[in-house]
Write a protein that holds these residues in place. Structure first.
Motif, PDB file in Angstrom:
ATOM      1  N   GLN A  44       0.815  -1.214   0.000  1.00  0.00           N
ATOM      2  CA  GLN A  44       0.000   0.000   0.000  1.00  0.00           C
ATOM      3  C   GLN A  44       0.852   1.270   0.000  1.00  0.00           C
ATOM      4  N   ALA A  87      -3.949  -0.844  -4.382  1.00  0.00           N
ATOM      5  CA  ALA A  87      -3.884  -2.298  -4.527  1.00  0.00           C
ATOM      6  C   ALA A  87      -4.208  -3.012  -3.222  1.00  0.00           C
ATOM      7  N   GLU A 103       2.818  -7.153 -10.897  1.00  0.00           N
ATOM      8  CA  GLU A 103       1.525  -6.501 -11.065  1.00  0.00           C
ATOM      9  C   GLU A 103       0.884  -6.306  -9.693  1.00  0.00           C
ATOM     10  N   ALA A 104       0.368  -5.111  -9.463  1.00  0.00           N
ATOM     11  CA  ALA A 104      -0.373  -4.820  -8.230  1.00  0.00           C
ATOM     12  C   ALA A 104      -1.853  -4.835  -8.575  1.00  0.00           C
ATOM     13  N   ARG A 105      -2.633  -5.612  -7.834  1.00  0.00           N
ATOM     14  CA  ARG A 105      -4.032  -5.830  -8.203  1.00  0.00           C
ATOM     15  C   ARG A 105      -5.011  -5.368  -7.123  1.00  0.00           C
ATOM     16  N   LYS A 106      -6.181  -5.013  -7.610  1.00  0.00           N
ATOM     17  CA  LYS A 106      -7.327  -4.777  -6.729  1.00  0.00           C
ATOM     18  C   LYS A 106      -8.446  -5.659  -7.276  1.00  0.00           C
ATOM     19  N   VAL A 126      -5.724  -4.956 -12.655  1.00  0.00           N
ATOM     20  CA  VAL A 126      -4.361  -4.460 -12.447  1.00  0.00           C
ATOM     21  C   VAL A 126      -4.442  -2.954 -12.227  1.00  0.00           C
ATOM     22  N   ASP A 174       1.076   3.605 -11.936  1.00  0.00           N
ATOM     23  CA  ASP A 174      -0.262   3.144 -12.286  1.00  0.00           C
ATOM     24  C   ASP A 174      -0.412   3.028 -13.804  1.00  0.00           C
TER      25      ASP A 174
END
Length: 224
Positions: free
Chosen positions: A68, A74, A88-91, A95, A123
């Protein structure tokens, strides 16, 4: 009855190129040359294999940061991409950012002559979402400069627009200088901007990847 060749006959035979040991010497030389060639080939093969399997540096530092802090939106860290040294940072299933280490993209060294390792996030719109200094060998503490001053400058890169930086060759932002650490700050600035632009546009393509995004272009390739 056969007669043993005397020393004179052996010398004459040698001079005529018929030494009884000549064939053995030729064979030994051939074996030595083949052995050397095989050895060189093996060394080259193992060297290429080691280079191909070497893990990106980000793998050693990813656990040293809070996700964070790097990509605030994410909620989970995805897999390391095969074509770039980028996580890759995901929510959920989307992505929302990319996490990488500057040292995986640029080889700039600091005043100490050693790399300054910075983990950062970007981002899909090409804006920096977070930056953290992870490891360095700069002698700033020895001259009385607190490391917190360097970290404060680095964290100001959050929000930097990489599209604008790419269009201006990295000069679209103001550089904050810490007195007594000018070289260190300039190196960090160069590393952050160049690494981010390199990661986004993808000049390092070991597996034919195109980067996670090209500045100014929509992101069509990484979302599920």
């Amino acid at each position: 009855m056969s007669q043993k060749p005397n020393s004179t006959n052996r010398i004459r035979s040698y001079r005529k190129g018929h030494s009884p040991r000549g064939s053995f010497r030729d064979l030994a030389c051939a074996i030595a040359q083949i052995t050397r060639a095989l050895l060189v080939s093996c060394i080259a093969w193992f060297g290429l294999a080691a280079e191909a399997t070497a893990a990106p540096l980000i793998s050693d530092f990813i656990d040293k940061v809070e996700l964070q802090d790097i990509v605030p939106e994410a909620d989970a860290l995805g897999n390391l991409r095969a074509d770039l040294p980028v996580y890759e940072a995901r929510k959920g299933n989307n992505v929302v950012g990319y996490v990488f280490l500057t040292s995986d993209f640029v080889t700039t060294t600091g005043y100490s002559g050693k790399p300054i390792h910075v983990v950062m996030g970007v981002d899909p719109d090409g804006k920096i979402t977070g930056v953290r200094l992870i490891k360095h060998s700069e002698p700033i503490v020895l001259v009385g400069i607190p490391e917190s001053s360097i970290r404060a400058v680095i964290e100001k890169y959050t929000g930097l627009d990489l599209v604008a930086e790419a269009e201006s060759s990295g000069s679209a932002h103001d550089l904050d200088i810490v007195s007594g650490a000018t070289v260190t700050i300039m190196v960090i600035d160069d590393s952050i901007v160049r690494a981010a632009c390199c990661a986004a546009t993808g000049p390092r393509r070991p597996a034919g990847g195109q980067g996670f995004r090209r500045p100014g272009e929509a992101d069509h390739s990484v979302r599920d």
